[in-house]
Design a protein around this motif. Structure first.
Motif, mmCIF file in Angstrom:
data_model
loop_
_atom_site.group_PDB
_atom_site.id
_atom_site.type_symbol
_atom_site.label_atom_id
_atom_site.label_comp_id
_atom_site.label_asym_id
_atom_site.label_seq_id
_atom_site.Cartn_x
_atom_site.Cartn_y
_atom_site.Cartn_z
ATOM 1 N N GLY A 1 -3.069 -17.339 2.072
ATOM 2 C CA GLY A 1 -1.781 -16.649 2.146
ATOM 3 C C GLY A 1 -1.232 -16.259 0.775
ATOM 4 N N ILE A 2 -2.125 -15.871 -0.134
ATOM 5 C CA ILE A 2 -1.686 -15.470 -1.477
ATOM 6 C C ILE A 2 -1.523 -13.944 -1.500
ATOM 7 C CG2 ILE A 2 -2.270 -15.471 -3.949
ATOM 8 C CD1 ILE A 2 -4.213 -17.852 -3.222
ATOM 9 N N PRO A 3 -0.324 -13.454 -1.881
ATOM 10 C CA PRO A 3 -0.162 -12.002 -1.961
ATOM 11 C C PRO A 3 -1.063 -11.396 -3.036
ATOM 12 C CG PRO A 3 1.912 -13.140 -2.457
ATOM 13 C CD PRO A 3 0.878 -14.184 -2.299
ATOM 14 N N ILE A 4 -1.696 -10.292 -2.714
ATOM 15 C CA ILE A 4 -2.566 -9.613 -3.677
ATOM 16 C C ILE A 4 -2.302 -8.120 -3.660
ATOM 17 C CG2 ILE A 4 -4.511 -11.233 -3.619
ATOM 18 C CD1 ILE A 4 -5.775 -9.092 -1.609
ATOM 19 N N GLN A 5 -2.779 -7.437 -4.669
ATOM 20 C CA GLN A 5 -2.779 -5.978 -4.692
ATOM 21 C C GLN A 5 -4.079 -5.518 -5.337
ATOM 22 O OE1 GLN A 5 0.693 -4.705 -6.953
ATOM 23 N NE2 GLN A 5 0.874 -6.727 -7.876
ATOM 24 N N MET A 6 -4.431 -4.248 -5.052
ATOM 25 C CA MET A 6 -5.737 -3.741 -5.460
ATOM 26 C C MET A 6 -5.628 -2.793 -6.645
ATOM 27 S SD MET A 6 -8.122 -4.955 -3.789
ATOM 28 C CE MET A 6 -9.216 -3.851 -4.699
ATOM 29 N N ARG A 7 -6.604 -2.916 -7.529
ATOM 30 C CA ARG A 7 -6.721 -1.938 -8.619
ATOM 31 C C ARG A 7 -8.144 -1.398 -8.573
ATOM 32 N NH1 ARG A 7 -7.155 1.504 -11.991
ATOM 33 N NH2 ARG A 7 -6.655 1.374 -14.191
ATOM 34 N N TRP A 8 -8.262 -0.082 -8.344
ATOM 35 C CA TRP A 8 -9.574 0.560 -8.242
ATOM 36 C C TRP A 8 -9.971 1.173 -9.569
ATOM 37 C CZ3 TRP A 8 -12.562 -0.400 -4.262
ATOM 38 C CH2 TRP A 8 -11.942 -0.872 -3.090
ATOM 39 N N LEU A 9 -11.195 0.918 -9.951
ATOM 40 C CA LEU A 9 -11.678 1.402 -11.242
ATOM 41 C C LEU A 9 -12.857 2.325 -11.042
ATOM 42 C CD1 LEU A 9 -11.566 -2.140 -12.584
ATOM 43 C CD2 LEU A 9 -10.386 -0.296 -13.765
ATOM 44 N N GLN A 10 -12.937 3.349 -11.880
ATOM 45 C CA GLN A 10 -14.049 4.298 -11.794
ATOM 46 C C GLN A 10 -15.095 4.054 -12.884
ATOM 47 O OE1 GLN A 10 -10.605 5.579 -11.908
ATOM 48 N NE2 GLN A 10 -10.742 4.944 -9.781
ATOM 49 N N GLY A 11 -14.806 3.117 -13.788
ATOM 50 C CA GLY A 11 -15.749 2.784 -14.854
ATOM 51 C C GLY A 11 -15.509 1.347 -15.249
ATOM 52 N N ASP B 1 5.855 -8.643 -9.261
ATOM 53 C CA ASP B 1 6.116 -9.612 -8.178
ATOM 54 C C ASP B 1 5.383 -9.208 -6.902
ATOM 55 O OD1 ASP B 1 7.094 -11.966 -7.138
ATOM 56 O OD2 ASP B 1 9.072 -11.143 -6.628
ATOM 57 N N GLY B 2 4.349 -8.382 -7.067
ATOM 58 C CA GLY B 2 3.603 -7.916 -5.891
ATOM 59 C C GLY B 2 2.357 -8.740 -5.615
ATOM 60 N N GLY B 3 2.073 -9.725 -6.455
ATOM 61 C CA GLY B 3 0.915 -10.579 -6.229
ATOM 62 C C GLY B 3 -0.174 -10.381 -7.267
ATOM 63 N N ALA B 4 -1.198 -11.228 -7.147
ATOM 64 C CA ALA B 4 -2.339 -11.157 -8.055
ATOM 65 C C ALA B 4 -3.056 -9.828 -7.853
ATOM 66 C CB ALA B 4 -3.295 -12.304 -7.791
ATOM 67 N N VAL B 5 -3.573 -9.266 -8.942
ATOM 68 C CA VAL B 5 -4.296 -8.001 -8.857
ATOM 69 C C VAL B 5 -5.793 -8.291 -8.798
ATOM 70 C CG1 VAL B 5 -4.780 -5.805 -9.998
ATOM 71 C CG2 VAL B 5 -2.492 -6.844 -10.177
ATOM 72 N N ILE B 6 -6.439 -7.755 -7.763
ATOM 73 C CA ILE B 6 -7.895 -7.863 -7.661
ATOM 74 C C ILE B 6 -8.480 -6.506 -8.013
ATOM 75 C CG2 ILE B 6 -9.830 -8.352 -6.124
ATOM 76 C CD1 ILE B 6 -8.002 -10.031 -4.432
ATOM 77 N N HIS B 7 -9.399 -6.519 -8.978
ATOM 78 C CA HIS B 7 -10.034 -5.267 -9.374
ATOM 79 C C HIS B 7 -11.278 -5.027 -8.536
ATOM 80 C CE1 HIS B 7 -7.958 -4.640 -13.390
ATOM 81 N NE2 HIS B 7 -7.480 -5.782 -12.951
ATOM 82 N N ASN B 8 -11.548 -3.741 -8.290
ATOM 83 C CA ASN B 8 -12.865 -3.411 -7.741
ATOM 84 C C ASN B 8 -13.317 -2.089 -8.318
ATOM 85 O OD1 ASN B 8 -15.209 -3.838 -6.385
ATOM 86 N ND2 ASN B 8 -14.448 -3.179 -4.398
ATOM 87 N N GLY B 9 -14.642 -1.950 -8.443
ATOM 88 C CA GLY B 9 -15.240 -0.785 -9.073
ATOM 89 C C GLY B 9 -16.584 -1.213 -9.635
ATOM 90 N N PRO B 10 -17.214 -0.314 -10.391
ATOM 91 C CA PRO B 10 -18.568 -0.610 -10.884
ATOM 92 C C PRO B 10 -18.689 -1.886 -11.727
ATOM 93 C CG PRO B 10 -17.993 1.697 -11.250
ATOM 94 C CD PRO B 10 -16.761 1.033 -10.750
ATOM 95 N N ASN B 11 -17.636 -2.281 -12.385
ATOM 96 C CA ASN B 11 -17.688 -3.466 -13.249
ATOM 97 C C ASN B 11 -17.649 -4.762 -12.443
ATOM 98 O OD1 ASN B 11 -15.873 -4.181 -16.388
ATOM 99 N ND2 ASN B 11 -17.588 -5.225 -15.466
ATOM 100 N N ILE B 12 -17.363 -4.651 -11.151
ATOM 101 C CA ILE B 12 -17.073 -5.822 -10.346
ATOM 102 C C ILE B 12 -18.173 -6.039 -9.307
ATOM 103 C CG2 ILE B 12 -15.364 -6.893 -8.807
ATOM 104 C CD1 ILE B 12 -14.328 -6.131 -11.663
#
Lengths: 358, 333, 341
Positions: A280-290, A253-264
């Motif tokens: 005004g859309i809640p989001i959260q971050m997911r960091w990727l290393q590969g 319930d924390g919002g849409a997850v936006i990925h970032n990292g080399p694949n993005i």
């Protein structure tokens, strides 16, 4: 084209529909009729990827955006019929064999047969046995039928799904099998619904991909065939629970997850964030290393390279039959997807190969 | 076919150095192909022009390579250090005779004092009879590949034992099909692929250039009919296996069904292959470009990762008929 | 000093901005056309209108590095590696964090505070933090955000006898060879590709090869060299000072015989020392390039690099210069029609 559908109810139905990798016809047929609420141009490619084309309003050449949401679910497949009619099986996708013990399963033979994955009762197990996880090759399915009947109805190669009714939990949470990745399909449908209210320049290829769980195979061929300017994969991300590292567990319930990292692609990431802030859309971050373990893995390196973005819905208990999401996160992801698509124009797409201007 | 299989099995073709087996295959197919060539990777690709200008291409493929070894270092005293090519057992190499592709023979030794279960490739060496480093280097340049040197022989009435049967039976089936196939409406491509063992490398460019509308791969599958064998329903002599899945592919259901219906219609025995740990070239074909519909027929093989594999020739004959009849059926659909 | 600038620039996989910009400035005077692809690889075309086979020289510009993934309440930064980093080499190394190159150190509990059993085990990633001197999460957030990358803070220096030490010789030596080569003129089309994301699964090179579709390709790399005390003779991979190493087999490629023999002959006739890369582990962009489209005639040549993937790596400047000479000799031989596809 029709009255507004309750996509949460649709999702509950989709969860119970089988769609093992390579055998997605039943789920695909259901999705086809859902996609037809938005477009007449729906087709399947050679692997069975279901592709819905929604034409944009911009002048040609219009940007081509492909959205990949895989429709397959992890499943099992019969590899031997043993004496007494017991079935041995192997898997299509990554089950934890420990979660299979004692499950009810549906074997899709000449008829659909309900069975139980048998387990030795504690009375007969030694303390040493109880300490060990049972490997998949030692599990078996009991159909409650004699060997002769079993052999008439079931053949090697028949696929198996976990028999699980989907459930509503408290607070808009939903549980069941195959929320990975039907939750994202619901988000896509929510997004297509939202898109109808927006002015959109780009052509959209909404793709329910096949065989993601065995190595993003559907995305490999569908991305090559569509050859989009932008590829977006929507999938699920692990949600937090005790024992999961802070950066790996997303908030339910924390919002849409936006990925970032080399694949993005950085511009897609930035555009997702801007769009979310604006709407005004809640989001959260997911960091990727590969690379991600989503269809985005394949999309990015198709042909000459495709600018790729990945959105996710937080999900608990991945690859079990009690996967859980919060439906509000599904809606938020769909809304973010739609407003992102509406923001894309020719200039934005042309800038995606320019790393030397700033 | 037995003769070809034996001849092909004895030929060397470690992945990346398939010249020897390729030369034999080129000679075998020449009378039946309109043209053939060898591509950059070393794949042998033969063409047979269709008679009906359907604009469609059908590709048949079989890999011709086999696991082997490669010389990577020569020591001061003339011993040759090796690395594996593909899936080859360390323990199985000790004491074996190996033949390098430049026709130099050697014996595999192991460093003294190593217990058998701890031996790795770094502990092995090949003794080629050289007396010095210079001597050895002139015989075996770094990068020379080789295979275990084993002949093939008949085992009982119907069976054949030998090395590399797992790939060479598929090659023999393709030659047989090409020989027996009458005029065909579609363009036909026959691909004998290289480097399947290290991960279906050769087939990738071959499939890409083929732009085939339909493809069939002929290979092998592990039989499970020996004492305490790993679980598998495949039995020698009960017919070729129609592939349902392996590690790299789930065969499109309509193709699996077409193969099964063809077998039933022509009363050919068949079995069904579900193998979780093996791979074939079919997976790479399926994922080429926007997808190539592909099916696969496998000949059951015993003792797969050893130089003494066993096949049943009746399974090979039936595999050939199944492929032939499936081709005929495809052109009518 | 080109190698100094190349190795001291930042280029984490997927975040190659600084190194890409630096290379761009170096090559633009010599290029007919320079552009980037959707993943960020830099492609430089020369002599496109000239006859003869189109040759692609390719080197990856990314390096193994770290990413900040979480900031603790006490201001310490939690990180994860980008690419193959052995956690054992991380403890007590200085790093630069983010575009602002904030200085930080990777610390771990002092030996005095460890129990005997702790001392015997390598220190795991979950026990290490980057300390930038922030006293709280709020302070750290002023300087650093999750997603920022970090690289080793290692100065390039020439040391000993014709040796150099620095970070990321893997693969700034390859980039250096390409830059030195582009300054020369050839009578054939030569395409110089500086690829991204090699260290996280050879991801950049496939799309580049698909796009450029050259007649032949040569991959330039820094490769494993362990010709040190205690290594068995057949376990060194390469020997420092013995010249460029030509790939025979690795986990991604079995060398094309024709290309392999041509490279060796080219070196011999130009009297350039060379050696075989005598180890089968590891892989490089050749694995993707040789399988692109209908298959591409591909070879790989590497500069032996000791302590590859570690903060301080070492090369022989003679090997580096001989690699530059070998690449020129190779292109000259192709000009003369010495290697046909």
């Amino acid at each position: 084209m029709s009255e507004l559908l309750d996509y949460q109810q649709v999702l509950l139905d989709l969860l119970e529909t089988p769609g093992v990798p390579g055998y997605e016809r039943e789920i695909s047929d259901k999705l086809e009729s859902l996609f037809r609420h938005f477009t007449d141009r729906v087709h399947r490619d050679k692997l069975g990827n279901l592709i819905a084309f929604v034409q944009g309003e911009g002048n040609e050449p219009r940007p081509k955006i492909m959205v990949a949401t895989h429709m397959d679910e992890i499943g099992l497949i019969v590899n031997q019929i043993e004496k007494g009619g017991f079935l041995r099986f192997t898997q299509l996708g990554g089950f934890d064999p420990r979660t299979l013990l004692g499950q009810e399963v549906m074997v899709h033979g000449r008829e659909k047969c309900l069975g139980i994955i048998g387990s030795k009762p504690p009375h007969l197990s030694t303390p040493e046995e109880r300490e060990k996880a049972i490997p998949m090759q030692d599990l078996f399915i009991d159909l409650g039928m004699g060997e002769e009947t079993v052999r008439k109805l079931i053949r090697v190669g028949d696929v198996i799904t976990v028999a699980r009714k989907s459930m509503r939990l408290q607070n808009g949470f939903v549980a069941g099998k195959s929320l990975d990745n039907r939750a994202s399909i619901a988000a896509l449908l929510e997004g297509l619904q939202e898109l109808k209210r927006l002015r959109v320049q780009a052509d959209v290829y909404a793709v329910a991909t096949v065989q993601e769980e065995v190595g993003t195979r559907g995305a490999i061929t569908s991305t090559y065939g569509i050859h989009p300017d932008i590829g977006i994969a929507v999938d699920v991300a692990h949600a937090s629970m005790p024992g999961v590292a802070a950066d790996l567990g997303m908030k339910m319930d924390g919002g849409a997850v936006i990925h970032n990292g080399p694949n993005i692609h950085r511009d897609l990431y930035a555009r997702f964030r801007e769009t979310a802030a604006r709407e005004g859309i809640p989001i959260q971050m997911r960091w990727l290393q590969g690379p991600t373990a989503t269809d985005g893995f394949a999309m990015q390196i198709s042909r000459e390279g495709i600018p790729t973005g990945v959105l996710s819905i937080p999900l608990r208990y991945m690859h079990t039959s009690v996967e859980t999401v919060c439906y509000r996160d599904v809606e938020r992801t769909g809304k973010l997807l739609a407003h992102f698509i509406a923001s894309v124009d020719r200039t934005f797409v042309e800038g995606l190969s320019c790393y030397l201007n700033d | 076919m037995k003769e070809w299989i034996s001849k092909l099995a004895v030929a060397s073709g470690p992945s990346g150095s398939e010249t020897h087996v390729r030369d034999i295959l080129a000679e075998l197919i020449q009378p039946f192909a309109d043209e053939w060539h060898v591509d950059v990777l070393g794949n042998l690709i033969a063409f047979k022009k269709g008679i009906a200008n359907t604009g469609k291409t059908v590709t048949l493929s079989a890999n011709m390579d086999e696991p082997g070894i490669m010389a990577l270092h020569v020591e001061a005293n003339g011993f040759v250090r090796i690395v594996p090519i593909g899936d080859i057992s360390v323990a199985g190499l000790i004491g074996e005779r190996v033949r390098f592709v430049n026709r130099v023979w050697g014996v595999v030794g192991v460093e003294a004092g190593k217990s058998l279960k701890d031996v790795t490739f770094a502990d092995l060496f090949v003794d080629i009879g050289a007396e010095s480093k210079a001597d050895a280097e002139s015989l075996i340049p770094v990068g020379t590949a080789g295979v275990i040197d084993r002949g093939s022989f008949e085992l009982g009435e119907f069976r054949l034992a030998g090395k590399a049967l797992s790939s060479r039976v598929g090659c023999a089936v393709l030659v047989d099909v090409l020989r027996k196939l009458e005029a065909y409406p579609h363009d036909l491509q026959i691909v004998f692929s290289v480097q399947k063992e290290p991960g279906s490398r050769g087939i990738k460019p071959a499939a890409f250039q083929s732009e085939a509308d339909f493809a069939l791969t002929v290979g092998s599958a592990k039989a499970g009919d020996t004492p305490k064998a790993e679980r598998s329903n495949l039995v020698l002599g009960k017919g070729p296996a129609i592939k349902i899945m392996d590690r790299g592919i789930i065969v499109p259901p309509f193709i699996k069904d077409m193969l099964m219906e063809t077998a039933e219609q022509h009363q050919l025995p068949y079995q069904l292959e579900v193998s979780a740990d093996q791979a074939s070239d079919a997976g790479a074909i399926l994922l080429s470009r926007d997808g190539i519909p592909v099916g696969a027929v496998s000949v059951p093989v015993r003792y797969l990762s050893t130089p003494s594999q066993v096949v049943d020739l009746r399974d090979v004959e039936h595999a050939s008929r199944l492929v032939l009849e499936t081709l005929r059926r495809y052109h009518t659909t | 000093m080109l190698l100094k600038r190349l190795t001291e620039a930042m280029g984490p996989s997927g975040f190659e901005d600084e190194i890409r910009r630096l290379i761009y400035e170096e090559v633009r005077p010599y290029a007919d056309r320079v552009y980037t692809d959707p993943l960020g690889s830099l492609i430089v075309e020369t002599g496109e209108s000239k006859p003869g086979p189109r040759v692609m020289l390719s080197a990856h510009m990314d390096e193994v590095s770290l990413m900040i993934v979480h900031i603790e309440e006490n201001g310490l930064l939690k990180f994860r590696p980008i690419g193959g980093v052995d956690p054992r080499i991380l403890v007590s190394k200085p790093v630069s964090v983010g575009k602002q190159k904030i200085a930080g150190v990777i610390g771990a509990k002092a030996i005095h505070l460890q129990t005997q059993s702790e001392r015997e085990k390598p220190i795991g990633l979950d026990q290490m933090y980057i300390d930038i001197g922030a006293r709280s999460k709020e302070e750290a957030e002023k300087a650093v955000s999750p997603g920022d990358t970090a690289v080793f803070m290692t100065e390039y220096q020439e040391i000993g006898e014709r040796r150099a030490k620095g970070k990321s010789f893997d693969n700034r030596v390859g980039c250096g060879v390409l830059i030195e080569t582009i300054r020369k003129t050839f009578d054939i089309p030569v395409i110089y590709a500086f690829t991204v994301q090699e260290e996280i699964g050879l991801r950049g090179a496939g799309p580049v090869a698909y796009r450029v579709n050259p007649d032949m390709a040569l991959i330039l790399e820094g490769t494993v060299c362990f010709d040190v005390i205690d290594a068995p003779e057949h376990g060194t991979g390469t020997v420092m000072g013995k010249g460029p190493a030509i790939s025979v087999i690795d986990s991604s490629t079995i060398a094309n015989r024709k290309m392999l023999e041509h490279l060796v002959q080219t070196a011999e006739s130009a009297k350039i020392p060379c050696q075989y890369r005598r180890v089968s582990g590891g892989g490089n962009d050749a694995g993707r390039v040789h399988l692109a489209r209908n298959g591409i005639l591909t070879g790989a040549v590497s500069v032996p690099t000791r302590y590859i993937h570690a903060p301080s790596q070492m090369i022989s400047l003679d090997d580096y210069e001989n690699t530059i000479r070998l690449v020129e000799a190779f292109l000259r031989s192709v000009e003369k029609g010495g290697l046909q596809v």
